[in-house]
Each structure stands twice: as C-alpha cells, then as structure tokens.
Design an enzyme around this catalytic site. Structure first.
Site, PDB file in Angstrom:
ATOM      1  CG  ASP A 138      18.895  31.539 -32.305  1.00 22.72           C
ATOM      2  OD1 ASP A 138      17.901  32.421 -32.006  1.00 22.72           O
ATOM      3  OD2 ASP A 138      18.619  30.382 -32.132  1.00 22.72           O
ATOM      4  CG  HIS A 145      16.158  26.921 -23.649  1.00 29.36           C
ATOM      5  ND1 HIS A 145      15.530  25.588 -24.052  1.00 29.36           N
ATOM      6  CD2 HIS A 145      17.157  26.835 -24.574  1.00 29.36           C
ATOM      7  CE1 HIS A 145      16.444  25.156 -25.134  1.00 29.36           C
ATOM      8  NE2 HIS A 145      17.244  25.859 -25.347  1.00 29.36           N
ATOM      9  NE  ARG A 154      26.950  22.838 -18.477  1.00 34.07           N
ATOM     10  CZ  ARG A 154      26.516  23.054 -19.748  1.00 34.07           C
ATOM     11  NH1 ARG A 154      26.772  22.126 -20.760  1.00 34.07           N
ATOM     12  NH2 ARG A 154      25.449  24.232 -19.888  1.00 34.07           N
ATOM     13  CD  GLU A 210      16.187  25.577 -29.651  1.00 38.20           C
ATOM     14  OE1 GLU A 210      16.800  24.816 -29.137  1.00 38.20           O
ATOM     15  OE2 GLU A 210      16.439  26.766 -30.313  1.00 38.20           O
ATOM     16  CD  GLU A 212      15.027  30.810 -30.828  1.00 35.04           C
ATOM     17  OE1 GLU A 212      15.602  32.059 -31.204  1.00 35.04           O
ATOM     18  OE2 GLU A 212      15.564  29.637 -31.166  1.00 35.04           O
ATOM     19  CG  ASP A 244      16.652  27.795 -33.872  1.00 36.11           C
ATOM     20  OD1 ASP A 244      17.143  27.533 -35.070  1.00 36.11           O
ATOM     21  OD2 ASP A 244      17.631  27.882 -33.003  1.00 36.11           O
ATOM     22  NE  ARG A 248      16.674  20.153 -29.312  1.00 36.98           N
ATOM     23  CZ  ARG A 248      16.863  21.638 -28.916  1.00 36.98           C
ATOM     24  NH1 ARG A 248      17.915  22.021 -29.032  1.00 36.98           N
ATOM     25  NH2 ARG A 248      15.789  22.285 -28.551  1.00 36.98           N
ATOM     26  CD  GLN A 251      21.852  21.439 -30.683  1.00 42.13           C
ATOM     27  OE1 GLN A 251      20.603  21.432 -30.575  1.00 42.13           O
ATOM     28  NE2 GLN A 251      22.138  22.669 -30.006  1.00 42.13           N
ATOM     29  CE  LYS A 264      19.872  25.124 -32.439  1.00 39.08           C
ATOM     30  NZ  LYS A 264      18.781  25.251 -31.721  1.00 39.08           N
ATOM     31  CB  THR A 268      14.804  29.323 -39.199  1.00 44.38           C
ATOM     32  OG1 THR A 268      16.040  29.017 -38.892  1.00 44.38           O
ATOM     33  CG2 THR A 268      14.132  30.488 -38.015  1.00 44.38           C
ATOM     34  CD  GLU A 384      13.658  23.926 -22.424  1.00 46.41           C
ATOM     35  OE1 GLU A 384      13.610  24.612 -21.330  1.00 46.41           O
ATOM     36  OE2 GLU A 384      13.333  24.054 -23.398  1.00 46.41           O
TER      37      GLU A 384
END
Length: 435
Positions: A138, A145, A154, A210, A212, A244, A248, A251, A264, A268, A384
């Site tokens: 992946d 994203h 950050r 996610e 993808e 995916d 969270r 993770q 993860k 999938t 998001e």
C-alpha cells in the site's frame, strides 16, 4: 504513442442492449474481467467479462463460439478460471483478446447467436477475488490526504521531508483481502488513551475506511532486475477500487516506529471487476508536480509519464447505516475526488517498488493510498471529513458519525468520463462492519 484504437470508439454499440445505456458502468468500451460462479451452485470459478448488466462466461464462450486464429489459446486460462496465467502473458495478449471480445460483442456481430447463450445476469453471479493475490503493498500517493492527516498531528509541518522525493509505501496483508460484499468483525487491539499511563485492550472505537485504487501486476520481473519507468506500465494489468479499512485508535499506538500492523491487516476490500489499462486509455492526462516542488529523480521520470501518467478517474464514497437500510433509505454520498490529483503515478509506484531488485509477480496488488481532494469536503476517510472526530457527519436517517458503527456499509464507486469518449465505470466496492 497512440493509446486508443477501434475498441474505444464512442459510437460503438453492443447487441447486449443494457450495455448501451448512457450511465452504464460496463459499456463495450470497458470490458473488465472478473472471477465468478453462478449463484447457489458449486460450479468451478471461471473468468467473465462484464457487459451491461450481464457477464459473458468465458468458459462457455470458449467452448461454444467460433473464434479467430490464436484467440482460443488466449481464452483457455480464462475458461479455467486462472486470471493470473492470462495476466502473465503480457499487454500484447491482452490487447488482442480485447479486440476479439469487442468485435464479438459489437452490434451486428456474427458471433452474437453463440455468445447470447453464454450470458449470465450479474444479479445471478457470485463474484470472487479476481485473481490470486500473492503480495500486497500500500502506497501513500494522495498528497491531499497526507497533508490533511498531517495537519491533525503536526499543524506546522504536515508533510514529512521525504514525501515529495520518494513514493512511500508499506507491506500489507494479502490473506485478508476480500471481494466487494466482504463482511468483517470490528478489530481488537491495544489502545492508548491520552489520560492513561498504560494501554487497554479492546475493540476499535475509531474504525475508518480509506478510498483507494488498487493496481494489479500483470507480468512480473526477475529478482534483482528493476523495472525501468519507461517499461513500468507494461507490467500493469488493470485497476480495481480498494478500501483499506483502518483502526485509527489502534494505529495511533502501534504505528511508531515501524508503521501499520494490526490497525490495517484485519480486512481490505476490492471491487471484483478489473478495469484494464487499455480501457483507461482515453482518460490519460499529463502529469507533473506542482511548481516549486522537487522534480522526480531520474528513475521516476520519463517522457510518457509526463505526457500521460495521470488518469482522470472520479472517485466517490457512499455510506448506508443499518438504520438507513431498515428505513429503506438509499446510501448517502459522503465525498468525491479524482485520481488525477495523486502525487505519484502508477508507473512510478512500479519503478520505485522494483528499483532495489524486488520481484513483482502476476496478481500482486499495489494500493495507491487514500485519494482525497483538495477541499475539506473531499476527504477520502472519516478521519479527514470529521476533523479527527471533532465534526460529526449527519446522515439522512438523522444519525451522526465520526467513525464507523456496527452495521455500517461503505460503498466505493468510480467512473471515467471525457469529451469524445464513452463513460466507463468500475462497479461497486462494498464492505460491511458486522453488527
């Protein structure tokens, strides 16, 4: 280099009437391949071609229809249900079979009386994974994203220094990949809460999807022999949608220093129909990094990649809760983005993956990473769209979501459309969190 041919002619129609509808995902210009068996049977899996709302059974088609010289040999592995063997034959074989299928399914074809007996309604087909997936990598090519998620953690430095230099990726788990319709249990793992000194063990509370794409490798490369970017697309077979699923909270605790693991590898989901690289030809677009960004290193750069490396694919996420299903409410669209905004191309993914001598094999799956758009309403994940859970989404049923609840079904959809080309689609990629 001319990418399109007679099979892409937007005026081409099929004797399968449903394939001629303007909003059909599978017109004759598409011809994706997938693995299936008839519902409620134990017949062997075979490969089919989606055409309109039907599936052309290539096992029956190979046996019952006359074909031109060399075509029966190309159909043989597909009739046996072995897409990997066909993928390994390379792009020339794929183009030849595409031309033969296009001619056979076109309006006025002499093969129509034979092939109409080989059609199976898609509603009566049980779709399987399209091929054997030996390995799964992946990537992280969606810069919007990466930026949006980076800002959550950050704010002053959302992108790490290597992002604009190297296509980042991690090794995923092939054994838990399932076809559209996959139902999976909520994962468990260690969760470290900010107000506690030690982690707890329990079910994920911040389950996410996610959005993808997944690229399937066709021909492989020998160990120790990198694939130059000028030839990278020769090693790609086609594209599927990919979800995916991500835990969270698990993770956040486990990803440092080595990256995703239990957060993860529990599930999938991919769409069952593989849209070939040839079908995508009318939707190729020029590719470049934004002005001021570093140019790709030479092994990641080619004239063709600059001229046509991007692909114009509209991507969407839809959600239907258990309550919405009970109330008869249709799935609700959450967002829309476009794959042309990806920071790295499919060819660059292949070139980078193999530059150290890594050997890819037919059927290997390369995920693109989450494909978000630049706007705040274009996030390819709930992380998001809800700003890390701070801004709940309201559903048509009146329910709200920050992350997924049990019984939720997430549906990914995609299509390509352009002036002078026939619209094509990918079908649905649906997965459900077990209640």
């Amino acid at each position: 280099m001319t990418l399109t041919d007679a099979t892409h002619d937007p005026a081409l129609t099929s004797w399968v009437d449903s394939a001629n509808a303007a909003d059909c995902d599978f017109p004759i210009q598409n011809l994706p391949l997938g693995a299936f068996r008839r519902a409620k049977t134990d017949e062997p899996v075979r490969i089919g071609v989606a055409i309109g709302d039907q599936v052309l059974d290539l096992k029956l088609a190979a046996a019952q229809c006359p074909w031109g010289e060399g075509v029966p040999e190309l159909l043989a592995p597909l009739a046996a249900g072995d897409l990997n063997a066909f993928m390994a034959l390379g792009p020339a074989a794929r183009r030849r079979l595409r031309a033969a299928l296009s001619a056979a399914l076109a309006a006025g074809s002499d093969q129509a009386p034979f092939l109409e007996l080989c059609l199976v309604p898609q509603a009566d087909a049980e779709m399987q994974l399209p091929c054997r997936i030996g390995d799964y990598t992946d990537f992280y090519t969606g810069i919007h994203h990466a930026t949006a998620v980076g800002k959550l953690f950050r704010p002053d430095n959302p992108l790490l220094p290597n992002y604009k230099w190297v296509p980042i990726g991690y090794h995923g788990r092939a054994s838990s990949i399932g076809a559209s319709g996959q139902v999976f249990r909520r994962p468990h793992g260690q969760i470290k809460r900010p107000d506690r000194d030690a982690p707890d063990f329990g079910p994920c509370q911040r389950l996410d999807y996610e959005l993808e794409l997944g690229a399937l490798v066709g021909t492989g490369n020998a160990l120790g022999e990198p694939v130059p970017i000028e030839r990278a697309e020769e090693h790609l077979f086609g594209v599927v949608l990919l979800n995916d699923w991500s835990a969270r909270d698990i993770q956040a605790w486990e990803y440092q220093p080595l990256g995703p693991f239990l957060s993860k590898n529990f599930a999938t989901t991919i769409s069952p129909w593989v849209v070939t690289m040839e079908a995508l030809a009318p939707f190729r677009r020029p590719f470049s990094h934004p002005p001021g960004d570093p140019p790709p290193l030479p092994y990641l750069d080619s004239a063709f990649n600059r001229d046509a490396g991007a692909i114009d694919i509209v991507l969407e996420v839809w959600l239907q809760s258990a309550q919405m299903r009970a109330q008869g409410l249709a799935p609700q669209r959450l967002m829309q983005s476009n794959f042309r905004d990806a920071y790295w191309t499919l060819a660059q993914m292949v070139a980078h993956h193999t530059v150290n001598g890594c050997n890819l094999q037919p059927g290997d799956l390369l995920g693109t990473g989450t494909q978000s758009g630049p706007g705040p309403d274009q996030g390819g994940s709930l992380l998001e769209l809800t700003q890390g859970g701070r801004r709940p989404i309201t559903l048509a049923s009146g329910e709200t979501r920050t992350f997924l609840a049990d019984g939720d079904t997430v549906i990914l959809r995609a299509h390509c459309a352009a002036p002078g080309a026939r619209r094509i689609g990918f079908g649905a990629c649906a997965g459900t969190v077990a209640a």
